[in-house]
Write a protein that holds these residues in place. Structure first.
Motif, short mmCIF file in Angstrom:
data_model
loop_
_atom_site.label_atom_id
_atom_site.label_comp_id
_atom_site.label_asym_id
_atom_site.label_seq_id
_atom_site.Cartn_x
_atom_site.Cartn_y
_atom_site.Cartn_z
N MET A 171 46.03 93.89 -12.29
CA MET A 171 45.74 94.45 -13.39
C MET A 171 46.26 94.27 -15.22
O MET A 171 47.42 93.33 -14.78
CB MET A 171 47.02 96.08 -12.69
N ASN A 172 45.65 94.85 -15.72
CA ASN A 172 45.51 94.37 -17.35
C ASN A 172 46.05 95.56 -18.11
O ASN A 172 45.54 96.98 -17.77
CB ASN A 172 44.08 94.78 -17.82
N PHE A 173 47.61 94.67 -18.73
CA PHE A 173 48.70 95.77 -19.05
C PHE A 173 47.59 96.74 -20.48
O PHE A 173 48.66 98.07 -20.51
CB PHE A 173 49.75 94.96 -20.20
N THR A 174 46.88 96.39 -21.09
CA THR A 174 46.12 96.86 -22.50
C THR A 174 45.34 98.33 -21.44
O THR A 174 45.42 98.58 -22.63
CB THR A 174 45.39 96.23 -22.99
N ASN A 175 44.97 98.59 -20.60
CA ASN A 175 44.37 99.30 -19.32
C ASN A 175 45.40 100.26 -18.89
O ASN A 175 45.54 102.12 -18.92
CB ASN A 175 43.82 98.64 -18.69
N PHE A 176 46.66 100.03 -18.96
CA PHE A 176 47.40 100.52 -18.53
C PHE A 176 48.32 101.44 -19.50
O PHE A 176 48.63 102.81 -19.24
CB PHE A 176 48.75 99.11 -17.83
N ILE A 177 48.56 101.11 -19.93
CA ILE A 177 49.52 101.75 -21.63
C ILE A 177 48.02 101.73 -22.45
O ILE A 177 47.75 100.86 -23.11
CB ILE A 177 50.06 100.86 -21.88
N THR A 178 47.40 102.74 -22.39
CA THR A 178 46.75 103.57 -24.03
C THR A 178 47.38 104.15 -25.19
O THR A 178 48.76 104.70 -24.57
CB THR A 178 45.90 104.15 -23.41
N LEU A 179 47.04 104.38 -26.35
CA LEU A 179 47.64 104.92 -27.02
C LEU A 179 47.79 106.44 -26.99
O LEU A 179 48.57 106.70 -27.19
CB LEU A 179 46.20 104.64 -28.25
N GLU A 180 46.46 106.79 -25.74
CA GLU A 180 47.01 108.43 -25.73
C GLU A 180 48.12 108.25 -24.32
O GLU A 180 48.61 109.70 -24.53
CB GLU A 180 45.29 108.18 -25.23
N LYS A 181 48.42 107.44 -23.70
CA LYS A 181 48.91 108.00 -22.92
C LYS A 181 50.32 107.58 -23.33
O LYS A 181 51.26 108.30 -23.28
CB LYS A 181 49.08 106.90 -22.11
N LEU A 182 50.73 106.91 -24.51
CA LEU A 182 51.45 106.70 -25.49
C LEU A 182 51.87 107.80 -26.26
O LEU A 182 53.37 108.05 -26.24
CB LEU A 182 51.75 105.57 -26.21
N LYS A 183 50.97 108.44 -26.94
CA LYS A 183 51.17 109.18 -27.77
C LYS A 183 51.68 110.83 -26.46
O LYS A 183 52.37 111.37 -27.01
CB LYS A 183 49.55 110.23 -28.20
N ASN A 184 50.69 110.99 -25.59
CA ASN A 184 51.22 112.61 -24.64
C ASN A 184 52.71 112.13 -23.96
O ASN A 184 53.99 112.49 -24.08
CB ASN A 184 50.45 112.13 -23.65
N SER A 185 53.12 110.63 -24.06
CA SER A 185 54.22 110.34 -23.72
C SER A 185 55.42 110.72 -24.54
O SER A 185 56.48 111.16 -24.32
CB SER A 185 54.94 109.04 -23.43
N LEU A 186 55.38 110.05 -25.46
CA LEU A 186 56.09 110.82 -27.00
C LEU A 186 56.26 112.30 -27.33
O LEU A 186 57.58 112.94 -27.51
CB LEU A 186 55.69 110.00 -27.77
N ILE A 187 55.28 113.15 -26.67
CA ILE A 187 55.11 114.52 -26.88
C ILE A 187 55.92 115.31 -26.18
O ILE A 187 56.60 116.41 -26.43
CB ILE A 187 53.59 114.95 -26.27
N PHE A 188 55.81 114.96 -24.94
CA PHE A 188 56.76 115.05 -23.62
C PHE A 188 58.21 114.85 -24.33
O PHE A 188 59.26 115.58 -24.45
CB PHE A 188 56.30 114.56 -22.57
N ILE A 189 58.67 113.11 -24.36
CA ILE A 189 59.95 112.92 -24.85
C ILE A 189 60.30 113.77 -25.46
O ILE A 189 61.23 114.73 -25.25
CB ILE A 189 60.29 111.55 -25.12
#
Length: 132
Positions: A1-19
């Motif tokens: 599994m490629n790390f860049t496919n696991f964490i995308t900018l969209e997932k990071l943005k949505n995680s920050l919104i959740f936090i």
């Protein structure tokens, strides 16, 4: 599994919104002193420019709004993280669902408190007059 496919900018943005939403929501037990009360007081101070009698009511409304905004941000972050499709979310529906769930949560807490199932009193070590 490629790390860049696991964490995308969209997932990071949505995680920050959740936090951010979690920090503003009533689900975070320590957030009031650091986040919600200063936001509520600032909102109250801003509204009290128009009338000094509005400081307390506007602060209460600001506190309620900061909690609702927190729950809505948590919901938006979670829905966008879990949603696998690329279709756009209905923002109005999500906002109304957030307002509804936060209002239901508030009513539930009031009912539990009124029936003495929750105790919101200060711990005895904070109310004690004896220092030594």
């Amino acid at each position: 599994m490629n790390f860049t496919n696991f964490i995308t900018l969209e997932k990071l943005k949505n995680s920050l919104i959740f936090i951010i939403g979690f920090l503003l929501s009533p689900l975070c037990w320590w957030n009031d002193l650091i986040f919600n009360l200063p936001i509520a007081y600032g909102f109250g101070k801003f509204i009290s420019i128009f009338s000094s009698e509005l400081l307390i009511p506007a602060s209460i409304i600001g506190y309620w709004l900061s909690n609702i905004i927190g729950i809505i941000l948590m919901q938006l972050g979670t829905v966008n993280l879990i949603n696998k499709s690329d279709e756009k979310q209905n923002l109005a529906k999500n906002i109304w669902m957030g307002v509804g769930t936060s209002t239901a949560f508030t009513f539930l807490m009031v009912i539990l408190w009124q029936n003495n199932l929750l105790d919101f009193s200060l711990p005895s070590f904070l109310t004690s007059t004896n220092v030594f």
